[in-house]
Design a protein around this motif. Structure first.
Motif, PDB file in Angstrom:
ATOM      1  N   GLN A  55      -5.507  -2.400   5.579  1.00 51.94           N
ATOM      2  CA  GLN A  55      -6.597  -1.778   6.331  1.00 51.94           C
ATOM      3  C   GLN A  55      -7.379  -0.898   5.363  1.00 51.94           C
ATOM      4  O   GLN A  55      -6.803  -0.167   4.568  1.00 51.94           O
ATOM      5  CB  GLN A  55      -6.084  -0.953   7.504  1.00 51.94           C
ATOM      6  N   HIS A  56      -8.692  -1.030   5.430  1.00 47.88           N
ATOM      7  CA  HIS A  56      -9.588  -0.319   4.511  1.00 47.88           C
ATOM      8  C   HIS A  56      -9.228  -0.602   3.051  1.00 47.88           C
ATOM      9  O   HIS A  56      -9.300   0.278   2.186  1.00 47.88           O
ATOM     10  CB  HIS A  56      -9.566   1.187   4.787  1.00 47.88           C
ATOM     11  N   LYS A  58      -6.378  -1.067   1.727  1.00 45.12           N
ATOM     12  CA  LYS A  58      -5.072  -0.544   1.301  1.00 45.12           C
ATOM     13  C   LYS A  58      -3.945  -1.390   1.887  1.00 45.12           C
ATOM     14  O   LYS A  58      -3.902  -1.626   3.089  1.00 45.12           O
ATOM     15  CB  LYS A  58      -4.916   0.904   1.757  1.00 45.12           C
ATOM     16  N   GLN A 266     -12.644  -8.234   0.184  1.00 41.97           N
ATOM     17  CA  GLN A 266     -13.359  -7.017  -0.193  1.00 41.97           C
ATOM     18  C   GLN A 266     -14.685  -7.326  -0.886  1.00 41.97           C
ATOM     19  O   GLN A 266     -15.678  -6.630  -0.684  1.00 41.97           O
ATOM     20  CB  GLN A 266     -12.475  -6.143  -1.087  1.00 41.97           C
ATOM     21  N   ASN A 269     -17.109  -8.043   1.783  1.00 41.82           N
ATOM     22  CA  ASN A 269     -17.487  -6.800   2.473  1.00 41.82           C
ATOM     23  C   ASN A 269     -18.465  -5.962   1.658  1.00 41.82           C
ATOM     24  O   ASN A 269     -19.351  -5.302   2.200  1.00 41.82           O
ATOM     25  CB  ASN A 269     -16.245  -5.948   2.761  1.00 41.82           C
ATOM     26  N   LYS A 330     -12.370  -2.935  12.508  1.00 40.55           N
ATOM     27  CA  LYS A 330     -11.277  -2.043  12.092  1.00 40.55           C
ATOM     28  C   LYS A 330     -10.930  -2.211  10.615  1.00 40.55           C
ATOM     29  O   LYS A 330     -10.053  -1.522  10.107  1.00 40.55           O
ATOM     30  CB  LYS A 330     -10.024  -2.324  12.936  1.00 40.55           C
ATOM     31  N   ASP A 331     -11.628  -3.125   9.942  1.00 41.99           N
ATOM     32  CA  ASP A 331     -11.360  -3.442   8.542  1.00 41.99           C
ATOM     33  C   ASP A 331      -9.877  -3.764   8.322  1.00 41.99           C
ATOM     34  O   ASP A 331      -9.246  -3.298   7.383  1.00 41.99           O
ATOM     35  CB  ASP A 331     -11.807  -2.304   7.619  1.00 41.99           C
TER      36      ASP A 331
END
Length: 361
Positions: A55-56, A58, A266, A269, A330-331
């Motif tokens: 998430q994000h 990580k 990523q 994104n 929510k990535d």
């Protein structure tokens, strides 16, 4: 002074309490995910898989299960390299959009602009190929496929293999999963770029995103950390059926790791490969000729997890299965890779996404 110390103590208590709560929550999620995966991948002496959840950007979960190689009794590790099957199609789609961004093609161009003699090529657009609405016969459903499965085929030879088959439907009439369209796209990439599909993907995607453990598949090259693929028969496990990778080509011939696939997510994104306008084309729903909307963009299924929009895709090729789910709101990114087509990560990956989504509210 006393009041100041009390405030400081309270702040510290709140901080450590929240930290402990977050750690307990993560431990709880980890146990649920472990339990979920064990149902299908719990035997340590069988082929297994690797699962990752982030998430994000990580990593919050990254574990390996089972064996990477049965003959050598090698345990699976999280950095193992797998064939990803139809997940290849997202790379093909983005490569097409990169060429469009460079002004070298338009997704609205007819196939006949690049392959002059393609049957009904003036009616089939690149957009139709990307969205699986072309009506072209899927070569994986052709009985004659077994006759070429071991042969080294040039892209034009693969296109010639299926291009004269009767169409399943008129372009844009319906959505139907199709591998042939993505083979045609790979050939168009070669025609326009003047390079092989393999080189184009490596130079323009893998190298730019730091995907150093991703490859165009080969059974002859030495590939570090390769997971070997298996089938399960009544007599036990056997090595995967061999196929020449020029057959699936740009519809299913790439290899990668869970870490590299996160880098890929990523990069999309962060608009490292495409600008926002081109990226949006991959992740929007389109309509059939009838005006009916369908849930496929360019290389991704556009569905939902617990009612929240997601992007997902699976893959299946001899000896391997793969699945990924990304929830933009929510990535959250979840991926599962398996080295036996007897173990599917599809529902497990989807259920991991649901667990994480419930805990991230």
């Amino acid at each position: 002074m006393i009041i100041s110390k009390l405030i400081t103590t309270l702040i510290l208590l709140v901080f450590f309490s929240s930290q402990m709560s977050a750690q307990a929550l993560e431990k709880s999620v980890e146990k649920k995910i472990d339990s979920l995966i064990q149902t299908e991948f719990g035997n340590k002496n069988e082929p297994g898989g690797v699962f990752m959840m982030s998430q994000h950007g990580k990593n919050l979960y990254r574990k390996a299960f089972g064996k990477a190689n049965l003959e050598l009794d090698v345990n699976m590790t999280p950095d193992q390299v797998f064939q990803i099957g139809s997940m290849t199609k997202q790379f093909t789609a983005v490569a097409i959009l990169m060429l469009e961004q460079q002004g070298k093609l338009s997704v609205n161009d007819p196939v006949s602009k690049y392959i002059k003699d393609y049957p009904s090529g003036d009616k089939i657009s690149i957009h139709h190929l990307l969205t699986r609405t072309s009506g072209i016969k899927d070569f994986t459903k052709m009985k004659s496929l077994s006759g070429i499965a071991q042969k080294e085929m040039k892209p034009i030879e693969m296109v010639d293999f299926f291009k004269n088959e009767p169409a399943d439907f008129a372009p844009g009439e319906k959505f139907e999963y199709n591998n042939s369209g993505y083979v045609v796209l790979g050939y168009i990439i070669e025609l326009i770029s003047g390079d092989t599909y393999e080189n184009f993907i490596k130079k323009n995607i893998f190298d730019k995103t730091g995907m150093s453990n991703s490859y165009y598949a080969s059974d002859r090259k030495l590939i570090p950390k390769r997971a070997y693929g298996y089938h399960k028969k009544e007599s036990g496990f056997v090595n995967k059926t061999m196929i020449n990778f020029s057959i699936p080509f740009s519809s299913g011939s790439l290899m990668s790791t869970v870490d590299d696939m996160l880098k890929w997510q990523q990069a999309l994104n962060q608009n490292i490969l495409l600008n926002a306008k081109e990226t949006q084309k991959a992740f929007q729903k389109y309509k059939l000729n009838s005006g009916e909307e369908f849930t496929y963009g360019y290389g991704w299924h556009l569905k939902d997890t617990n009612g929240i929009p997601d992007r997902e895709h699976g893959g299946s090729i001899f000896g391997f299965k793969s699945m990924e789910v990304y929830i933009p709101g929510k990535d959250i990114y979840v991926i599962g890779l398996s080295n036996c087509d007897c173990h599917s990560p599809t529902e497990i990956t989807r259920n991991i996404a649901k667990i994480v989504l419930n805990h991230s509210k």
